[in-house]
Design a protein around this motif. Structure first.
Motif, PDB file in Angstrom:
ATOM      1  N   ALA A 107      24.794  82.097 -18.650  1.00 43.83           N
ATOM      2  CA  ALA A 107      25.090  80.672 -18.630  1.00 43.83           C
ATOM      3  C   ALA A 107      24.252  79.927 -17.603  1.00 43.83           C
ATOM      4  O   ALA A 107      23.801  80.499 -16.615  1.00 43.83           O
ATOM      5  N   ARG A 108      24.081  78.645 -17.856  1.00 47.54           N
ATOM      6  CA  ARG A 108      23.400  77.743 -16.929  1.00 47.54           C
ATOM      7  C   ARG A 108      24.438  76.780 -16.355  1.00 47.54           C
ATOM      8  O   ARG A 108      25.231  76.214 -17.104  1.00 47.54           O
ATOM      9  N   ILE A 109      24.429  76.604 -15.041  1.00 50.48           N
ATOM     10  CA  ILE A 109      25.335  75.658 -14.414  1.00 50.48           C
ATOM     11  C   ILE A 109      24.722  74.262 -14.629  1.00 50.48           C
ATOM     12  O   ILE A 109      23.606  74.000 -14.202  1.00 50.48           O
ATOM     13  N   VAL A 110      25.455  73.390 -15.334  1.00 50.92           N
ATOM     14  CA  VAL A 110      24.926  72.077 -15.694  1.00 50.92           C
ATOM     15  C   VAL A 110      25.368  70.999 -14.712  1.00 50.92           C
ATOM     16  O   VAL A 110      24.635  70.048 -14.472  1.00 50.92           O
ATOM     17  N   TRP A 111      26.551  71.119 -14.168  1.00 50.91           N
ATOM     18  CA  TRP A 111      27.038  70.163 -13.187  1.00 50.91           C
ATOM     19  C   TRP A 111      28.023  70.839 -12.255  1.00 50.91           C
ATOM     20  O   TRP A 111      28.564  71.889 -12.572  1.00 50.91           O
ATOM     21  N   ARG A 112      28.224  70.221 -11.091  1.00 49.70           N
ATOM     22  CA  ARG A 112      29.206  70.730 -10.130  1.00 49.70           C
ATOM     23  C   ARG A 112      29.768  69.582  -9.329  1.00 49.70           C
ATOM     24  O   ARG A 112      29.017  68.733  -8.842  1.00 49.70           O
ATOM     25  N   ARG A 113      31.082  69.549  -9.213  1.00 49.42           N
ATOM     26  CA  ARG A 113      31.787  68.577  -8.380  1.00 49.42           C
ATOM     27  C   ARG A 113      32.886  69.310  -7.632  1.00 49.42           C
ATOM     28  O   ARG A 113      33.837  69.779  -8.244  1.00 49.42           O
ATOM     29  N   ASP A 114      32.734  69.401  -6.327  1.00 49.52           N
ATOM     30  CA  ASP A 114      33.696  70.098  -5.473  1.00 49.52           C
ATOM     31  C   ASP A 114      33.900  71.529  -5.984  1.00 49.52           C
ATOM     32  O   ASP A 114      32.963  72.298  -6.024  1.00 49.52           O
ATOM     33  N   ARG A 115      35.129  71.842  -6.401  1.00 50.29           N
ATOM     34  CA  ARG A 115      35.445  73.204  -6.867  1.00 50.29           C
ATOM     35  C   ARG A 115      35.101  73.430  -8.325  1.00 50.29           C
ATOM     36  O   ARG A 115      35.065  74.559  -8.778  1.00 50.29           O
ATOM     37  N   LEU A 116      34.906  72.371  -9.106  1.00 47.83           N
ATOM     38  CA  LEU A 116      34.685  72.509 -10.545  1.00 47.83           C
ATOM     39  C   LEU A 116      33.205  72.547 -10.882  1.00 47.83           C
ATOM     40  O   LEU A 116      32.389  71.908 -10.224  1.00 47.83           O
ATOM     41  N   ALA A 117      32.877  73.296 -11.932  1.00 47.49           N
ATOM     42  CA  ALA A 117      31.496  73.367 -12.419  1.00 47.49           C
ATOM     43  C   ALA A 117      31.517  73.485 -13.933  1.00 47.49           C
ATOM     44  O   ALA A 117      32.392  74.149 -14.500  1.00 47.49           O
ATOM     45  N   GLY A 118      30.560  72.854 -14.565  1.00 49.62           N
ATOM     46  CA  GLY A 118      30.416  72.955 -16.012  1.00 49.62           C
ATOM     47  C   GLY A 118      29.257  73.876 -16.329  1.00 49.62           C
ATOM     48  O   GLY A 118      28.187  73.785 -15.718  1.00 49.62           O
ATOM     49  N   ILE A 119      29.468  74.804 -17.264  1.00 55.43           N
ATOM     50  CA  ILE A 119      28.416  75.742 -17.636  1.00 55.43           C
ATOM     51  C   ILE A 119      28.165  75.668 -19.138  1.00 55.43           C
ATOM     52  O   ILE A 119      29.049  75.357 -19.915  1.00 55.43           O
ATOM     53  N   ARG A 120      26.922  75.941 -19.514  1.00 58.46           N
ATOM     54  CA  ARG A 120      26.529  76.008 -20.921  1.00 58.46           C
ATOM     55  C   ARG A 120      25.958  77.394 -21.166  1.00 58.46           C
ATOM     56  O   ARG A 120      25.133  77.877 -20.395  1.00 58.46           O
ATOM     57  N   TYR A 121      26.411  78.030 -22.238  1.00 54.17           N
ATOM     58  CA  TYR A 121      25.924  79.367 -22.563  1.00 54.17           C
ATOM     59  C   TYR A 121      24.464  79.307 -22.994  1.00 54.17           C
ATOM     60  O   TYR A 121      24.044  78.376 -23.681  1.00 54.17           O
ATOM     61  N   LEU A 122      23.708  80.311 -22.601  1.00 55.72           N
ATOM     62  CA  LEU A 122      22.307  80.411 -22.985  1.00 55.72           C
ATOM     63  C   LEU A 122      22.177  81.356 -24.175  1.00 55.72           C
ATOM     64  O   LEU A 122      22.944  82.315 -24.301  1.00 55.72           O
ATOM     65  N   PRO A 123      21.206  81.111 -25.048  1.00 55.37           N
ATOM     66  CA  PRO A 123      21.017  82.016 -26.186  1.00 55.37           C
ATOM     67  C   PRO A 123      20.570  83.389 -25.709  1.00 55.37           C
ATOM     68  O   PRO A 123      19.883  83.521 -24.699  1.00 55.37           O
ATOM     69  N   ILE A 124      20.972  84.391 -26.453  1.00 55.23           N
ATOM     70  CA  ILE A 124      20.626  85.772 -26.120  1.00 55.23           C
ATOM     71  C   ILE A 124      19.301  86.111 -26.800  1.00 55.23           C
ATOM     72  O   ILE A 124      19.145  85.908 -28.002  1.00 55.23           O
ATOM     73  N   ALA A 125      18.362  86.616 -26.018  1.00 54.38           N
ATOM     74  CA  ALA A 125      17.074  87.030 -26.575  1.00 54.38           C
ATOM     75  C   ALA A 125      17.259  88.346 -27.330  1.00 54.38           C
ATOM     76  O   ALA A 125      17.929  89.255 -26.844  1.00 54.38           O
ATOM     77  N   PRO A 126      16.695  88.456 -28.529  1.00 53.36           N
ATOM     78  CA  PRO A 126      16.833  89.706 -29.275  1.00 53.36           C
ATOM     79  C   PRO A 126      16.125  90.846 -28.569  1.00 53.36           C
ATOM     80  O   PRO A 126      15.067  90.652 -27.969  1.00 53.36           O
TER      81      PRO A 126
END
Length: 99
Positions: free
Chosen positions: A66-85
């Motif tokens: 996953a890539r961390i897309v945003w962070r505010r205090d204790r919370l963070a939003g993540i987006r899954y990255l595609p898996i390379a074959p």
């Protein structure tokens, strides 16, 4: 209000682990909501997070890069990255010679 997510997230309260720096460091987290594309996690304020990490949620047997897309205090939003074959050979434009 314009939605920035491609999928709706479901509220959760699962324990998880973020692993980074090739698995040498890890930090526990709480997964607050989850979707097929990403999640919102809660971590300690004092923990610096890298740009990318591996998320594990044992209760769901889920392991995602996953890539961390945003962070505010204790919370963070993540987006899954595609898996390379695996086993795919990536051709070079031209062969390199040893110097």
């Amino acid at each position: 209000m314009i939605a920035r997510r491609g999928a709706n997230r479901s509220p959760t309260f699962f324990g998880g682990t973020l692993r980074f720096y090739r698995g040498n460091w890890s930090v526990d987290c709480t997964v607050r909501n989850l979707s097929p594309e990403g999640a919102m996690i809660a971590v300690s304020d004092a923990v610096p997070l890298p740009t990318e990490a591996d998320l594990s949620i044992p209760h769901l047997a889920l392991h995602k890069r996953a890539r961390i897309v945003w962070r505010r205090d204790r919370l963070a939003g993540i987006r899954y990255l595609p898996i390379a074959p695996r086993g795919v050979v990536v051709p070079f434009d031209r062969p390199r010679r040893a110097r």
